[in-house]
Write a protein that holds these residues in place. Structure first.
Motif, PDB file in Angstrom:
ATOM      1  N   ASP A  25     -28.902 -22.381  37.739  1.00 17.24           N
ATOM      2  CA  ASP A  25     -27.743 -22.265  38.378  1.00 17.24           C
ATOM      3  C   ASP A  25     -26.679 -21.005  37.802  1.00 17.24           C
ATOM      4  N   ILE A  26     -25.668 -20.730  38.755  1.00 17.59           N
ATOM      5  CA  ILE A  26     -24.794 -19.557  38.333  1.00 17.59           C
ATOM      6  C   ILE A  26     -23.755 -20.139  37.626  1.00 17.59           C
ATOM      7  N   ILE A  27     -23.472 -19.935  36.241  1.00 15.83           N
ATOM      8  CA  ILE A  27     -22.512 -20.693  35.718  1.00 15.83           C
ATOM      9  C   ILE A  27     -21.456 -19.698  35.223  1.00 15.83           C
ATOM     10  N   ALA A  28     -20.115 -19.835  36.141  1.00 13.86           N
ATOM     11  CA  ALA A  28     -18.981 -19.074  35.996  1.00 13.86           C
ATOM     12  C   ALA A  28     -17.697 -19.771  35.181  1.00 13.86           C
ATOM     13  N   THR A  29     -17.211 -19.134  34.376  1.00 19.87           N
ATOM     14  CA  THR A  29     -15.773 -19.761  33.571  1.00 19.87           C
ATOM     15  C   THR A  29     -14.695 -18.833  33.515  1.00 19.87           C
ATOM     16  N   ILE A  30     -13.699 -19.430  34.295  1.00 18.31           N
ATOM     17  CA  ILE A  30     -12.304 -18.856  34.555  1.00 18.31           C
ATOM     18  C   ILE A  30     -11.259 -19.682  33.645  1.00 18.31           C
ATOM     19  N   GLY A  31     -10.809 -19.177  32.612  1.00 19.73           N
ATOM     20  CA  GLY A  31     -10.222 -19.741  31.784  1.00 19.73           C
ATOM     21  C   GLY A  31     -10.787 -21.016  31.158  1.00 19.73           C
ATOM     22  N   LEU A 119     -13.995 -13.144  43.558  1.00 24.94           N
ATOM     23  CA  LEU A 119     -15.160 -12.812  42.818  1.00 24.94           C
ATOM     24  C   LEU A 119     -15.909 -14.254  42.384  1.00 24.94           C
ATOM     25  N   GLU A 120     -15.442 -14.742  41.266  1.00 23.86           N
ATOM     26  CA  GLU A 120     -16.254 -15.993  40.966  1.00 23.86           C
ATOM     27  C   GLU A 120     -15.466 -17.405  41.007  1.00 23.86           C
ATOM     28  N   ARG A 121     -14.257 -17.276  41.455  1.00 29.43           N
ATOM     29  CA  ARG A 121     -13.471 -18.574  41.399  1.00 29.43           C
ATOM     30  C   ARG A 121     -14.543 -19.584  42.413  1.00 29.43           C
ATOM     31  N   ALA A 122     -14.425 -20.850  42.009  1.00 32.74           N
ATOM     32  CA  ALA A 122     -14.894 -21.818  42.906  1.00 32.74           C
ATOM     33  C   ALA A 122     -14.101 -22.094  44.040  1.00 32.74           C
ATOM     34  N   VAL A 123     -14.445 -21.991  45.249  1.00 27.89           N
ATOM     35  CA  VAL A 123     -13.508 -22.039  46.459  1.00 27.89           C
ATOM     36  C   VAL A 123     -13.549 -23.591  46.867  1.00 27.89           C
ATOM     37  N   PRO A 124     -11.962 -24.072  46.874  1.00 29.35           N
ATOM     38  CA  PRO A 124     -12.093 -25.451  47.127  1.00 29.35           C
ATOM     39  C   PRO A 124     -12.209 -26.021  48.702  1.00 29.35           C
ATOM     40  N   GLU A 125     -12.387 -24.951  49.529  1.00 27.50           N
ATOM     41  CA  GLU A 125     -12.853 -25.024  50.901  1.00 27.50           C
ATOM     42  C   GLU A 125     -14.107 -25.456  51.010  1.00 27.50           C
ATOM     43  N   THR A 126     -15.094 -25.305  49.840  1.00 27.31           N
ATOM     44  CA  THR A 126     -16.519 -25.430  49.896  1.00 27.31           C
ATOM     45  C   THR A 126     -16.809 -26.689  48.834  1.00 27.31           C
ATOM     46  N   ASN A 127     -15.514 -27.465  48.495  1.00 22.66           N
ATOM     47  CA  ASN A 127     -15.835 -28.422  47.676  1.00 22.66           C
ATOM     48  C   ASN A 127     -16.426 -27.933  46.448  1.00 22.66           C
ATOM     49  N   GLY A 128     -16.154 -26.561  45.895  1.00 23.87           N
ATOM     50  CA  GLY A 128     -16.347 -25.832  44.866  1.00 23.87           C
ATOM     51  C   GLY A 128     -17.808 -25.474  44.656  1.00 23.87           C
TER      52      GLY A 128
END
Length: 561
Positions: A25-31, A119-128
């Motif tokens: 999986d692609i693991i993205a960390t924002i804050g 870019l890498e933010r998990a989009v809530p419209e797609t349930n992350g």
């Protein structure tokens, strides 16, 4: 700062996450927020976005095949230029107006102008499930398609410069608000659990407004415009491109490679198939001939109607939606006569009304069990799940979309039309010569230049057959065609100029000219015209045969053969 790596997140019994470096999986960390994205889901959605791109030239080929050949290339041009204009608009301001993270109930706040922080933010419209760049790219293709659909209304009499300005303005002021209301988690219609409208109803309604504003084509309602497709092969090619793209259009909207996406793809194909067969049968009952154009039109009506329902209804409902939408659209092609509008591509009937059918039937047949096939969607469903108020929400939302789209579209055209040099309507001379020559200086094929129909009052040839250089330039007369004698301008009734699509177009014109109301078409469906006077048609065919034989004999005597 972007922090992306590969691995997998494991959920512990206490709800905490642990990182496993051997995952894919692609693991993205924002804050302090860490998200994991499945590469399979990303690949599916990006592939679906690429499939939607096929729909742009698909629309171009469909419209160019339905238009007269002197206007065919302009239809292709507008479809492809829509991709470029909206791509810039979406990058510059469009995405931020629709899906801004901190937007309000009615519009985004401009947080992502110029694609900042996309870019890498998990989009809530797609349930992350997706990173924002993937989601934004996919939604871009939706935005590019809609103005291309409505610009079929520009066929054969619209200038290109104001049409291109219109694409940018319409996407910003009509499409973006509608998309924000229904697809953004901040939108009021999203919170209201409504569905549909920004694609199908918006494009069809805007096409109607465009047709009203720009007016009817020169010669509309007379024999000058015997609206027959110039290239049925292009109509078929365009339909195939649209059909393939529609699978990505609806399948990708599930935002994951899931059972829900598989069901969406299946019902999309099913609705298109049933729609095509339904239209085919409805035309056959009147014409006693099978229509390739009719099949393609019905398939598109079914594909349009299933769009808001795909992923929320089962297969039986999908088939029923295809059937009802094609039947309604087929019967509605006659509305443009009573509405006094020149809608050459039947955009209102095939897109807006089929879209209304789809939106309303979604309120009837949407099921929570079908939506849950992706593992995370939870809806109340429609009438089948005893959620009776959903139909009322769908009706209100459809009316909002129809009203907003028509009023704002007309206002945009009114303002652009006031700008010097930006009149939408082409001149009468440009309509006669064709939009391709006047606006582009190019042609869909070389024969479109050499044999284009100028709709002029061609003079009858009174000289010998040696002077006849093209049958397309002969102004046929009833006496000349009926008895094989030389044509003359004394006492003969000239037939109206016809579209240069072979003997059938000319013979249909002749029969319609002579038959009056008795020879009226039995069906006003797109591309269908048939005369009841077979005797007249036979006489005209004989005239063509005799003319051809005279030309052959002349060339033989001259040593040409």
């Amino acid at each position: 700062m972007v922090n992306v790596t590969y691995g997998s997140l494991r959920t512990a019994s206490d709800g905490t996450y642990t990182f496993e470096p051997l995952g894919t999986d692609i693991i993205a960390t924002i804050g302090d927020e860490t998200s994991g994205f499945d590469p399979g889901d990303i690949a599916w959605v990006l592939t679906s976005a690429a499939l939607i791109v096929f729909m742009l030239p698909g629309l171009g080929y469909l419209y160019s095949g339905l238009a007269r050949r002197k206007n065919a290339l302009s239809m292709l041009f507008l479809s492809l230029v829509s991709l470029a204009i909206v791509s810039f608009q979406w990058f510059f301001i469009g995405y931020s107006l629709v899906f801004s993270e901190s937007g309000g109930s009615f519009l985004g706040d401009g947080r992502n102008v110029g694609f900042r922080r996309v870019l890498e933010r998990a989009v809530p419209e797609t349930n992350g499930k997706l990173p924002e760049i993937v989601f934004a790219t996919y939604q871009l293709m939706f935005a590019c398609l809609v103005p291309a659909v409505l610009l079929g209304a520009a066929a054969e009499r619209s200038r290109i410069l104001p049409a291109m300005m219109f694409i940018f303005a319409w996407t910003t002021l009509v499409y973006d608000p509608l998309a924000h209301w229904i697809w953004s988690v901040n939108g009021w219609a999203y919170k209201w659990d409504a569905g549909g409208v920004p694609v199908e109803i918006a494009s069809g309604t805007a096409g109607l407004a465009y047709s009203y504003f720009i007016g009817k084509r020169r010669g509309y309602g007379t024999e000058r415009i015997l609206f027959k497709p110039s290239n049925v092969g292009n109509v078929v090619l365009g339909t195939v491109f649209l059909w393939v793209g529609w699978l990505g259009f609806n399948g990708g909207s599930c935002f994951a490679a899931s059972l829900k996406a598989a069901m969406a793809v299946f019902v999309t194909n099913l609705a298109g198939s049933v729609g095509g067969i339904t239209w085919l049968i409805m035309d056959f009952r009147l014409e006693r001939k099978w229509s390739m154009v009719g099949f393609c039109t019905g398939a598109i009506a079914g594909l349009v109607a299933i769009t808001p329902a795909a992923g929320f209804v089962g297969a039986p409902a999908g088939a029923l939606i295809g059937l009802v939408s094609a039947a309604v659209s087929n019967l509605s092609t006659r509305l443009k006569v009573s509405m006094r509008v020149d809608d050459p591509m039947d955009i209102f009937a095939v897109h807006a009304l089929a879209g209304v059918v789809g939106v309303l039937m979604t309120g009837l047949f949407a099921q929570s069990s079908v939506a849950a096939n992706d593992g995370f969607s939870a809806i109340d469903g429609g009438w089948l799940d005893h959620n009776y108020k959903q139909l009322g929400k769908q009706i209100v939302w459809a009316l909002v979309g129809l009203s907003w789209t028509f009023v704002v579209t007309y206002a945009i055209m009114f303002v652009i039309n006031l700008i010097p040099g930006c009149k939408f309507r082409a001149t009468e001379e440009a309509e006669i010569v064709g939009m391709d020559e006047v606006e582009l200086g190019e042609y869909v094929a070389d024969y479109a230049f050499h044999q284009r129909d100028l709709e002029g009052e061609y003079e009858a040839h009174t000289s010998s057959p040696n002077d006849i250089d093209s049958a397309n330039k002969i102004h046929l007369t009833e006496k000349g065609m009926g008895n094989g004698k030389e044509n003359n301008n004394h006492g003969d009734t000239p037939l109206p100029p016809t579209m240069p699509r072979g003997g059938l177009a000319a013979t249909s014109a002749a029969a319609d000219h002579d038959g009056g109301s008795d020879t009226a078409s039995r069906s006003l469906s797109r591309g269908r015209s048939r005369s009841a006077h077979r005797g007249r048609m036979s006489r005209v065919d004989e005239g063509f045969d005799e003319l051809e034989m005279r030309m052959v004999r002349t060339q033989s005597n001259a040593g040409g053969i």
